[in-house]
Design an enzyme around this catalytic site. Structure first.
Site, short mmCIF file in Angstrom:
data_model
loop_
_atom_site.label_atom_id
_atom_site.label_comp_id
_atom_site.label_asym_id
_atom_site.label_seq_id
_atom_site.Cartn_x
_atom_site.Cartn_y
_atom_site.Cartn_z
N TRP A 1 78.78 54.67 147.65
CA TRP A 1 80.22 55.00 147.51
C TRP A 1 80.23 56.40 146.84
O TRP A 1 80.89 56.60 145.93
CB TRP A 1 80.82 53.95 146.41
CG TRP A 1 80.80 52.76 146.85
CD1 TRP A 1 80.43 52.21 148.25
CD2 TRP A 1 81.65 51.54 146.36
NE1 TRP A 1 80.59 50.97 148.44
CE2 TRP A 1 81.48 50.52 147.24
CE3 TRP A 1 82.52 51.50 145.31
CZ2 TRP A 1 82.20 49.37 147.38
CZ3 TRP A 1 83.21 50.32 145.27
CH2 TRP A 1 83.20 49.17 146.23
N THR B 1 70.54 54.86 150.75
CA THR B 1 71.93 53.98 150.68
C THR B 1 71.80 52.56 150.37
O THR B 1 70.80 52.14 150.81
CB THR B 1 72.91 54.13 152.01
OG1 THR B 1 74.09 53.18 151.65
CG2 THR B 1 72.01 53.52 153.26
N ALA C 1 72.82 63.31 157.35
CA ALA C 1 72.74 62.21 158.04
C ALA C 1 73.93 61.93 158.75
O ALA C 1 74.98 62.60 158.74
CB ALA C 1 72.53 61.06 156.92
N TYR D 1 74.07 51.29 160.84
CA TYR D 1 74.07 52.62 159.82
C TYR D 1 72.95 51.99 158.86
O TYR D 1 71.72 52.85 158.52
CB TYR D 1 75.15 52.72 159.03
CG TYR D 1 75.22 53.64 157.97
CD1 TYR D 1 74.78 55.05 158.14
CD2 TYR D 1 75.38 53.26 156.66
CE1 TYR D 1 74.77 55.97 156.97
CE2 TYR D 1 74.98 53.96 155.53
CZ TYR D 1 74.77 55.51 155.67
OH TYR D 1 74.79 56.26 154.80
N LYS E 1 69.26 53.81 158.09
CA LYS E 1 68.63 54.60 157.32
C LYS E 1 67.50 53.94 156.45
O LYS E 1 66.60 54.69 156.12
CB LYS E 1 69.75 54.44 155.96
CG LYS E 1 71.14 55.16 156.26
CD LYS E 1 70.86 56.63 156.32
CE LYS E 1 70.41 57.30 154.95
NZ LYS E 1 70.62 58.68 154.90
N LEU F 1 77.06 65.54 149.38
CA LEU F 1 76.27 65.72 148.71
C LEU F 1 75.50 67.14 148.85
O LEU F 1 74.95 67.67 147.89
CB LEU F 1 75.12 64.51 148.81
CG LEU F 1 74.28 64.40 147.66
CD1 LEU F 1 74.86 64.34 146.11
CD2 LEU F 1 73.17 63.28 147.90
#
Ligand SMILES: NC(=O)c1ccc[n+]([C@@H]2O[C@H](COP(=O)([O-])OP(=O)(O)OC[C@H]3O[C@@H](n4cnc5c(N)ncnc54)[C@H](OP(=O)(O)O)[C@@H]3O)[C@@H](O)[C@H]2O)c1
Length: 301
Positions: free
Chosen positions: A162, A105, A64, A131, A135, A12
């Site tokens: 995704w 996420t 991240a 995870y 987050k 990203l």
């Protein structure tokens, strides 16, 4: 506007850097990338040092530890990188009056919902794995920094799902490699049918964030945003569409996610209700397939 992006070499991050370079509001210098070694999620002082050095007006936090299996094996390190590091960045931004966008996420939700409803921004998170827990800790640390600072700048949490796209090493590229192996072995390609989400093309997500950041007036993202491509798919649906668009004819055998034991338990229902309409996941995939096929052809030469 001076804009900094953490993790500018990630999937990203690189899409954000490209969108920001094209955006009129970043000026001739373009965006500032905060990558390693200058910015390290393991260094509690890194964020404050960079905010002080570059005086950004907007920071987009795309760095991240995204290795969900690694996070499951070392939850304390996951919490350090995806939780505490976000708090440190948020405190530095809030006290300098910089706007902040924190990427998060669908894995903040447990994915156990069975009523077919997408997760809305005001649904209560309940992570299923380390995870997701790390987050969510990052989201909360950022919100806490903002509450404590009581300054005029904006904080937005942008959740997505995704992600795929350049530079590859993503679900579509792994699936094409698996399809090739299956074809050689004359076996069907096995793909998971009980994990459901919205495949999201990193350049589309980046463009939506940058478009919002560049709108007139104050920074216009909401407090929590869900930015994903349109539509819903199982991994097997995604695989089928990818093979169709790639012109590869090979049968798919649908299997449950439990077929491959993993350290991290993925949420089965990873569907987020979008806060901004993006094109369908199939249309986005069609932009990526030629890139993938060219990459594979070049690698085979
Ligand atoms: N991938 C997905 O399916 C998905 C889904 C939903 C949400 N998200 C979220 O979206 C954001 C972007 O994900 P992505 O897919 O672009 O991730 P990615 O491709 O794994 O990129 C992660 C970036 O973080 C950097 N990074 C990792 N560990 C670091 C450390 N210890 N110190 C400094 N930088 C470090 C990496 O730097 P190097 O380049 O140096 O390795 C890389 O630039 C993340 O917040 C992620 O949680 C991802």
């Amino acid at each position: 506007m001076r804009v900094a992006v953490t993790g500018p070499g990630g999937r990203l991050g690189r899409a954000l850097m490209a969108s920001l370079a094209d955006a009129p509001f970043t000026g001739p210098g373009g965006p500032i990338g905060w990558g390693r070694p200058d910015y390290d999620l393991d260094d509690p002082a890194a964020a404050a040092r960079l905010v002080e050095r570059d005086r950004p007006e907007l920071v987009i936090h795309a760095a991240a530890w995204t290795d969900t299996e690694g996070c499951a094996r070392d939850p304390a390190l996951a919490m350090r990188r995806n939780g505490h590091a976000v708090g440190e960045l948020a405190r530095a931004c809030a006290s300098a009056g910089a706007d902040l966008v924190v990427l998060s996420t669908n894995e903040v939700f447990d994915g156990r919902r069975s009523d077919g409803r997408a997760y809305a921004t005001d649904d209560e998170p309940a992570p299923l794995n380390p995870y997701g827990a790390s987050k969510l800790a990052g989201e909360r640390a950022a919100a806490e920094a903002w509450r404590a600072a009581r300054r005029g700048s904006s904080l937005a949490i942008v959740r997505t799902t995704w992600l795929y796209g350049p530079p590859g090493n993503d679900f579509p590229s792994k699936l094409l490699a698996a399809a090739e192996r299956s074809a050689q072995a004359n076996e069907p390609l096995r793909a998971v049918n009980d994990e459901i989400g919205s495949p999201s093309y990193a350049p589309d997500v980046a463009e939506a964030i940058v478009a919002a950041a560049g709108e007139d007036g104050p920074f216009s993202l909401g407090r929590i945003e869900h930015i994903v491509n349109g539509g819903v798919a199982s991994r097997a649906d995604w695989a089928r569409e990818l093979l169709r668009q790639s012109g590869i004819a090979i049968p798919i055998e649908e299997v449950p996610v439990a077929t491959w034991p993993r350290a991290s338990t993925p949420p089965l229902w990873g569907v987020l209700a979008p806060t901004r309409p993006l094109r369908s996941w199939q249309a986005a995939l069609a932009d990526y397939v030629p890139i993938l096929l060219r990459q594979r052809a070049a690698a085979a030469r």
